[in-house]
Design a protein around this motif. Structure first.
Motif, mmCIF file in Angstrom:
data_model
loop_
_atom_site.group_PDB
_atom_site.id
_atom_site.type_symbol
_atom_site.label_atom_id
_atom_site.label_comp_id
_atom_site.label_asym_id
_atom_site.label_seq_id
_atom_site.Cartn_x
_atom_site.Cartn_y
_atom_site.Cartn_z
ATOM 1 N N SER B 77 0.838 -1.209 0.000
ATOM 2 C CA SER B 77 0.000 0.000 0.000
ATOM 3 C C SER B 77 0.872 1.258 0.000
ATOM 4 N N GLN B 113 -8.037 -0.394 -1.088
ATOM 5 C CA GLN B 113 -8.114 -1.705 -0.451
ATOM 6 C C GLN B 113 -9.522 -2.047 0.046
ATOM 7 N N ASP B 190 -5.351 -1.449 -5.396
ATOM 8 C CA ASP B 190 -4.700 -1.955 -4.186
ATOM 9 C C ASP B 190 -5.586 -3.003 -3.531
ATOM 10 N N GLU B 191 -5.287 -4.259 -3.799
ATOM 11 C CA GLU B 191 -6.089 -5.372 -3.283
ATOM 12 C C GLU B 191 -7.578 -5.068 -3.365
HETATM 13 MG MG MG Z 1 -2.132 -2.812 1.820
#
Ligand code: MG
Ligand code: ATP
Lengths: 287, 307
Positions: B77, B113, B190-191
């Motif tokens: 991240s 995320q 991001d994920e």
């Molecule tokens: Mg992360």
């Protein structure tokens, strides 16, 4: 046109009726009403025990207060009197003045503390020292400070709500998810955009939490101030004075009427805040 | 005002013009080249400095799906934050088509995320947020484009719902639409599918892959799921344990368009084995480094009891 209006006019009536019927079918409503009825019945019976079974049957506490029917009768007598409604009006005016000033100054102050580090460095420490002082501790000082009784009451009332509102606004603004700000920045938001489109709406829930708590404190402070200052020769009116005056006059029924009036006034105030909150924050009404 | 300036100063727009044109394909879809050169980043004061990214060089090639995998907490991240311009590197440079990245900008859109849709705006308001702020798309044109994208991600009927009224998968798709309407030159994810149940996750992967294969916008995708990584990637970047640097880049040569059954092919299996081996090694390192400091007493105990 006329017939259309009639048709239009009649449908909502039918709808409203079925809405009311649904409302009454709701078990939550029934339980609530039942609880109130039982509460009143127990109070009535408890308060009248000595009348029915003799003096030695006077129950502690509950036996010493007037039964709800007596309170209701006293109320009926007071309702037509202009003085009673004057008390309502005066208390409401004081609450709204103090509360309004606290909102007007507290929200910008809290937001400024949240977004500006220099402002926070300078103003937060004195704020935190003054905050724990209970509003009523300010009464003597403000009586000396302000030229009139009315202004001292307004000032103390203001303080009661101000600190609560500021601390809520500050907390709310500081805990806004940084990803909202970042997403907005990526999309080209200016500093003003970030403030007006993210920070301000993101703080709204906390503003309303602060307002609800602050409103409660305001009522407390107003009534206490009315009792303190109203105890003198020329009363300053309001529901607080109404209770005090009734107590001095020995009318316990009227004291209870005053208490219930305050309960209703507080309920109306917090309902108004809740109603406004629902209007301004539709995203929180999920179901 | 300040942020708008840093992203689109007249000077940089002029200077980057040739680069910008070269970075678009015939359909005007962003195919920019993003490069990290010797980027390092640490947090904390001197006495308690945490090196999160160390001397990382990475090539995110135009029109490619670059997938970054790494052990949890290794700094993925942070890498995203640096590229997006939310954080500045301590040393090294990040170049977008040759121009250094200075701050956040609409040329690099991030899908976060967990959902970062703005809760007090409806799905539609979220999607039009960026263009409306900048004023680069207005009125009917904006409305049409927003609706087109919302229908495309399957949210046509949900556009006037608030984010909290949407399911997890819907929120992810709404966020895709919100990013796409800004027409970024690089998409950064991001994920994005973390936290979804296995079923919606699989569906979202396929949906996202189809979206990518349609126009092949330059894409950086961060994940900690190896199957997801291989399924999506053109290039698979394996990060080392913290402080993160590039451990290895594996070219994933599976044909496109892809189908999830390809994950069962021997080739995919070989990629997976290689990647797992490296990741396991890195994860073990993190286990060793984090436990070595705390097991001193334990070792003392075992050796003492041995006598
Ligand atoms: Mg992360
Ligand atoms: N702003 C910050 N200040 C201090 N430390 C930070 C900051 N941002 C990240 N870190 C630290 O950097 C390390 C890496 O964090 P990061 O979120 O980049 O990891 P990640 O690989 O994305 O982890 P995850 O798999 O949990 O998403 C963590 O140890 C974290 O504590």
């Amino acid at each position: 046109m006329a017939s259309v209006a009639q048709i239009d006019g009649s449908t909502p009536v039918v709808r409203r009726r079925s809405k009311l019927a649904k409302f009454m079918e709701n078990p939550t409503i029934w339980r609530g009403l039942l609880a109130i009825v039982i509460f009143l019945a127990v109070w009535e019976v408890g308060a009248r025990f000595d009348e029915w079974f003799g003096k030695e049957w006077t129950l502690p506490f509950i036996g010493l207060i007037p039964p709800p029917t007596a309170v209701f009768n006293a109320w009926l007598k007071i309702i037509p009197q202009a003085g009673y409604w004057d008390s309502w009006l005066q208390s409401f005016q004081r609450v709204l003045t103090g509360f309004g000033a606290a909102m007007l100054l507290g929200i910008p102050f809290g937001l400024a503390l949240a977004v500006n580090k220099y402002f926070r460095d300078v103003f937060f420490p004195p704020f935190e020292v003054l905050r724990p002082i209970p509003p009523l501790a300010w009464v003597p000082a403000s009586l000396i400070f302000w030229p009139t009784n009315e202004m001292s009451i307004a000032f103390v009332t203001f303080l009661g709500a101000f600190f609560t509102i500021v601390i809520n606004v500050l907390g709310g603004a500081r805990t806004i998810d940084v990803r909202y700000l970042r997403a907005a920045q990526s999309m080209g938001a200016s500093q003003w955009d970030l403030f007006s489109k993210i920070i301000l709406p993101g703080t709204l829930p906390s503003i309303f939490t602060g307002a609800a708590v602050g409103m409660g404190i305001t009522w407390e402070v107003v009534l206490a101030a009315e009792m303190i200052s109203g105890g003198g020769t020329q009363g300053s009116g309001g529901l607080g004075f109404f209770i005090w005056n009734s107590y001095m006059g020995g009318s316990l029924e009227q004291v209870v009427v005053g208490m219930i009036s305050i309960g209703i006034a507080g309920f109306l105030s917090s309902s108004a805040i809740r109603w406004l909150g629902d209007r301004l924050m539709p995203w929180r009404r999920l179901f | 005002m300040q942020t708008a300036e840093t992203t689109q100063t007249p000077g940089s727009a002029g200077a980057g013009k040739i680069g910008a044109e070269a970075a678009l394909d015939a359909h005007g879809v962003g195919k920019s080249h993003l490069q990290l050169q010797n980027v390092s980043k640490a947090f904390g004061d001197e006495w308690d400095r945490q090196h999160v990214i160390s001397d990382m060089s990475l090539d995110i090639r135009p029109g490619k799906m670059t997938v970054v995998v790494g052990p949890s907490g290794c700094g993925k991240s942070t890498l995203v934050n640096l590229i997006a311009g939310y954080e500045q590197p301590d040393s090294g440079v990040i170049l977008l088509d040759g121009n250094p990245v200075k701050g956040p900008g609409k040329d690099r859109m991030v899908v976060f995320q967990e959902t970062a849709l703005i809760p007090w705006q409806t799905t539609y308001q979220n999607v039009v947020f960026g263009p409306k702020l900048r004023g680069d798309l207005k009125g009917k044109a904006l409305e049409d484009e927003a609706k087109r994208l919302l229908v495309k991600v399957g949210l046509g009927e949900f556009m006037h719902k608030y984010p909290l009224q949407l399911s997890g998968g819907m929120q992810r798709r709404a966020e895709l639409a919100r990013a796409l309407i800004n027409d970024p030159r690089v998409m950064i994810m991001d994920e994005p599918f973390r936290g979804l149940d296995a079923m919606s996750r699989g569906l979202m992967q396929e949906f996202f892959l189809r979206l990518f294969e349609e126009n092949r916008r330059t894409n950086l995708f961060v994940t900690s799921e190896i199957d997801e990584a291989i399924f999506l990637a053109d290039r698979l970047v394996i990060l080392s344990n913290r402080p993160a640097s590039v451990r290895k880049v594996i070219e994933i040569d599976l044909p496109r368009p892809r189908h999830y059954t390809m994950l069962n092919s021997p080739e995919a299996f070989a990629y997976k084995r290689d990647a797992m081996e490296l990741l396991h090694e890195e994860a073990m390192k993190s286990f060793r480094t984090s436990s070595s400091s705390s097991t001193g007493g334990k070792q003392g105990f075992t050796s003492a009891s041995g006598h």
